[in-house]
Design an enzyme around this catalytic site. Structure first.
Site, PDB file in Angstrom:
ATOM      1  N   SER A 256       6.210   1.533  -2.699  1.00 24.45           N
ATOM      2  CA  SER A 256       6.324   2.205  -1.393  1.00 24.45           C
ATOM      3  C   SER A 256       4.987   2.086  -0.670  1.00 24.45           C
ATOM      4  O   SER A 256       3.946   1.893  -1.311  1.00 24.45           O
ATOM      5  CB  SER A 256       6.646   3.691  -1.643  1.00 24.45           C
ATOM      6  OG  SER A 256       6.405   4.457  -0.490  1.00 24.45           O
TER       7      SER A 256
ATOM      8  N   TYR B 252       4.851  11.561  -6.282  1.00 23.10           N
ATOM      9  CA  TYR B 252       5.529  10.369  -5.742  1.00 23.10           C
ATOM     10  C   TYR B 252       4.483   9.321  -5.378  1.00 23.10           C
ATOM     11  O   TYR B 252       4.610   8.149  -5.726  1.00 23.10           O
ATOM     12  CB  TYR B 252       6.377  10.751  -4.520  1.00 23.10           C
ATOM     13  CG  TYR B 252       7.163   9.586  -3.945  1.00 23.10           C
ATOM     14  CD1 TYR B 252       8.361   9.181  -4.516  1.00 23.10           C
ATOM     15  CD2 TYR B 252       6.687   8.871  -2.839  1.00 23.10           C
ATOM     16  CE1 TYR B 252       9.073   8.101  -4.006  1.00 23.10           C
ATOM     17  CE2 TYR B 252       7.388   7.788  -2.328  1.00 23.10           C
ATOM     18  CZ  TYR B 252       8.585   7.415  -2.913  1.00 23.10           C
ATOM     19  OH  TYR B 252       9.283   6.332  -2.415  1.00 23.10           O
TER      20      TYR B 252
HETATM   21  N1  LIG Z   1      14.045   5.216   1.594  1.00 22.04           N
HETATM   22  C1  LIG Z   1      12.747   5.075   1.835  1.00 22.04           C
HETATM   23  O1  LIG Z   1      12.258   5.456   2.917  1.00 22.04           O
HETATM   24  C2  LIG Z   1      11.865   4.406   0.807  1.00 22.04           C
HETATM   25  C3  LIG Z   1      10.577   4.050   1.207  1.00 22.04           C
HETATM   26  C4  LIG Z   1       9.733   3.443   0.294  1.00 22.04           C
HETATM   27  C5  LIG Z   1      10.180   3.165  -0.987  1.00 22.04           C
HETATM   28  N2  LIG Z   1      11.446   3.517  -1.362  1.00 22.04           N
HETATM   29  C6  LIG Z   1      11.832   3.230  -2.744  1.00 22.04           C
HETATM   30  O2  LIG Z   1      12.999   2.437  -2.745  1.00 22.04           O
HETATM   31  C7  LIG Z   1      13.733   2.667  -3.946  1.00 22.04           C
HETATM   32  C8  LIG Z   1      15.193   2.910  -3.592  1.00 22.04           C
HETATM   33  O3  LIG Z   1      15.269   4.110  -2.845  1.00 22.04           O
HETATM   34  P1  LIG Z   1      16.380   4.363  -1.724  1.00 22.04           P
HETATM   35  O4  LIG Z   1      15.669   4.699  -0.486  1.00 22.04           O
HETATM   36  O5  LIG Z   1      17.381   3.279  -1.727  1.00 22.04           O
HETATM   37  O6  LIG Z   1      16.966   5.745  -2.270  1.00 22.04           O
HETATM   38  P2  LIG Z   1      18.434   6.188  -2.718  1.00 22.04           P
HETATM   39  O7  LIG Z   1      19.438   5.758  -1.728  1.00 22.04           O
HETATM   40  O8  LIG Z   1      18.291   7.634  -3.043  1.00 22.04           O
HETATM   41  O9  LIG Z   1      18.671   5.344  -4.054  1.00 22.04           O
HETATM   42  C9  LIG Z   1      17.964   5.622  -5.235  1.00 22.04           C
HETATM   43  C10 LIG Z   1      18.634   4.871  -6.351  1.00 22.04           C
HETATM   44  O10 LIG Z   1      17.904   5.130  -7.567  1.00 22.04           O
HETATM   45  C11 LIG Z   1      18.820   5.584  -8.555  1.00 22.04           C
HETATM   46  N3  LIG Z   1      18.182   6.498  -9.482  1.00 22.04           N
HETATM   47  C12 LIG Z   1      17.336   7.512  -9.212  1.00 22.04           C
HETATM   48  N4  LIG Z   1      16.958   8.115 -10.339  1.00 22.04           N
HETATM   49  C13 LIG Z   1      17.579   7.462 -11.349  1.00 22.04           C
HETATM   50  C14 LIG Z   1      17.583   7.627 -12.750  1.00 22.04           C
HETATM   51  N5  LIG Z   1      16.882   8.581 -13.362  1.00 22.04           N
HETATM   52  N6  LIG Z   1      18.349   6.786 -13.480  1.00 22.04           N
HETATM   53  C15 LIG Z   1      19.085   5.817 -12.887  1.00 22.04           C
HETATM   54  N7  LIG Z   1      19.115   5.608 -11.565  1.00 22.04           N
HETATM   55  C16 LIG Z   1      18.368   6.433 -10.809  1.00 22.04           C
HETATM   56  C17 LIG Z   1      19.915   6.281  -7.782  1.00 22.04           C
HETATM   57  O11 LIG Z   1      21.064   6.330  -8.605  1.00 22.04           O
HETATM   58  P3  LIG Z   1      22.207   7.486  -8.439  1.00 22.04           P
HETATM   59  O12 LIG Z   1      22.297   7.779  -6.968  1.00 22.04           O
HETATM   60  O13 LIG Z   1      23.406   6.799  -9.004  1.00 22.04           O
HETATM   61  O14 LIG Z   1      21.739   8.641  -9.206  1.00 22.04           O
HETATM   62  C18 LIG Z   1      20.071   5.340  -6.593  1.00 22.04           C
HETATM   63  O15 LIG Z   1      20.862   4.235  -6.946  1.00 22.04           O
HETATM   64  C19 LIG Z   1      13.058   3.858  -4.638  1.00 22.04           C
HETATM   65  O16 LIG Z   1      12.242   3.412  -5.690  1.00 22.04           O
HETATM   66  C20 LIG Z   1      12.214   4.464  -3.531  1.00 22.04           C
HETATM   67  O17 LIG Z   1      11.100   5.168  -4.033  1.00 22.04           O
HETATM   68  C21 LIG Z   1      12.295   4.115  -0.485  1.00 22.04           C
END
Ligand SMILES: NC(=O)c1ccc[n+]([C@@H]2O[C@H](COP(=O)([O-])OP(=O)(O)OC[C@H]3O[C@@H](n4cnc5c(N)ncnc54)[C@H](OP(=O)(O)O)[C@@H]3O)[C@@H](O)[C@H]2O)c1
Length: 267
Positions: free
Chosen positions: A140, A153
């Site tokens: 991130s 985080y």
């Molecule tokens: N959205 C943003 O603004 C942003 C910005 C920078 C970086 N990121 C990074 O991008 C990545 C994806 O995030 P996203 O934004 O797509 O969020 P999201 O829609 O909440 O998706 C998160 C994913 O991670 C899975 N997950 C979380 N904890 C888990 C665990 N303990 N075991 C297995 N699966 C787990 C969730 O699975 P379930 O839902 O099935 O539990 C879901 O598939 C993350 O690493 C996040 O830190 C996001």
């Protein structure tokens, strides 16, 4: 198209679901890992409709034994070419708190950093033996800009970025490509609980496309959007009080997780 075996953690939602759909193609085998069986099944259905075959791994990635058994079985059927460590959680200070509590910090670090590193080590020795493989770590921009409202985080993502960049150099001679993605704000379920300004937010599909383009170009650090990425990098060079001043507009707190509707294929 050359058949590829691809394993993706956090495939049930947001960026992981978008990556899965964009990587789905005839001949490709996808291992979709996450916790929510219904959303994993919806993503798998979208990927199958594009000709990919999918295997669902419904588990918490912190359960090292289950993850290892699943990855091992998938790799035996067809050696994994690409492993994407994308699963992650956002937690931090809630509305009634000044700072996140210790239990939150531990859970965030266990999921975003320790489980992600453990997962890399499930595939790395096999890739080294085969002298072939790609690893993508989704960190991130918070890796570059410590967030007072989400210290663990920020630390988890800084640790993951550092780990990935170090690993890249360590295994390059083994024919393995390691890239680290540093997205800014992306419109996903995670963004929904970030209650504060989210400038420059882009869609999950756009984020996935940028990550895959960076992987294709073998960029060590895939940061986006470009202006926030470079401002974040430069912020590490300015005096600390200047950096803090610049951070004033970025304060937020974490809200309750709301369930998003099923992903829609926009690719
Ligand atoms: N959205 C943003 O603004 C942003 C910005 C920078 C970086 N990121 C990074 O991008 C990545 C994806 O995030 P996203 O934004 O797509 O969020 P999201 O829609 O909440 O998706 C998160 C994913 O991670 C899975 N997950 C979380 N904890 C888990 C665990 N303990 N075991 C297995 N699966 C787990 C969730 O699975 P379930 O839902 O099935 O539990 C879901 O598939 C993350 O690493 C996040 O830190 C996001």
């Amino acid at each position: 198209m050359t058949p590829r075996a691809i394993a993706i953690t956090g495939a049930s939602s947001g960026i992981g679901a978008a990556l899965s759909r964009q990587l789905a193609a005839p001949g490709h085998r996808l291992a979709l890992i996450g916790r929510d069986p219904d959303r994993l099944e919806q993503v798998a259905a979208a990927c199958r409709s594009k000709g990919a075959s999918c295997q669902i791994g419904c588990m918490d990635i912190r359960d090292a034994e289950r993850l290892s058994a699943f990855v091992e079985a998938f790799d035996q059927q067809q050696p994994i070419d690409t492993f994407i460590s994308n699963a992650g959680i956002l937690d931090g200070r809630h509305a009634d708190q000044v700072v996140e509590n210790g239990e939150t910090a531990r859970r965030v670090l266990e999921t975003n950093l320790l489980a992600a590193i453990d997962a890399v080590h499930l595939v790395l020795p096999k890739m080294q033996q085969r002298r072939h493989g790609e690893i993508v770590l989704v960190a991130s921009l918070a890796a570059l800009v410590p967030l007072p409202d989400a210290p663990a985080y920020s630390a988890s993502k800084a640790g993951l970025m550092s780990y990935g960049l170090a690993l890249r150099d360590a295994v390059a001679a083994d024919g393995i490509k390691v890239v680290v993605a540093c997205p800014g704000y992306v419109s996903t379920a995670m963004a929904d609980i970030h209650l504060g300004l989210r400038p420059g937010e882009i869609s999950a599909d756009a984020a996935a496309a940028l990550i895959l383009r960076g992987l294709h170009r073998n960029k060590s650090l895939i940061g986006f959007p470009l202006v926030p990425f470079w401002l974040s990098r430069l912020s590490l060079l300015v005096p600390e009080f200047v950096r803090r001043q610049g951070m004033r507009g970025t304060r937020f707190h974490v809200g309750q997780q709301a369930r998003r509707p099923p992903p829609v294929d926009e690719s």
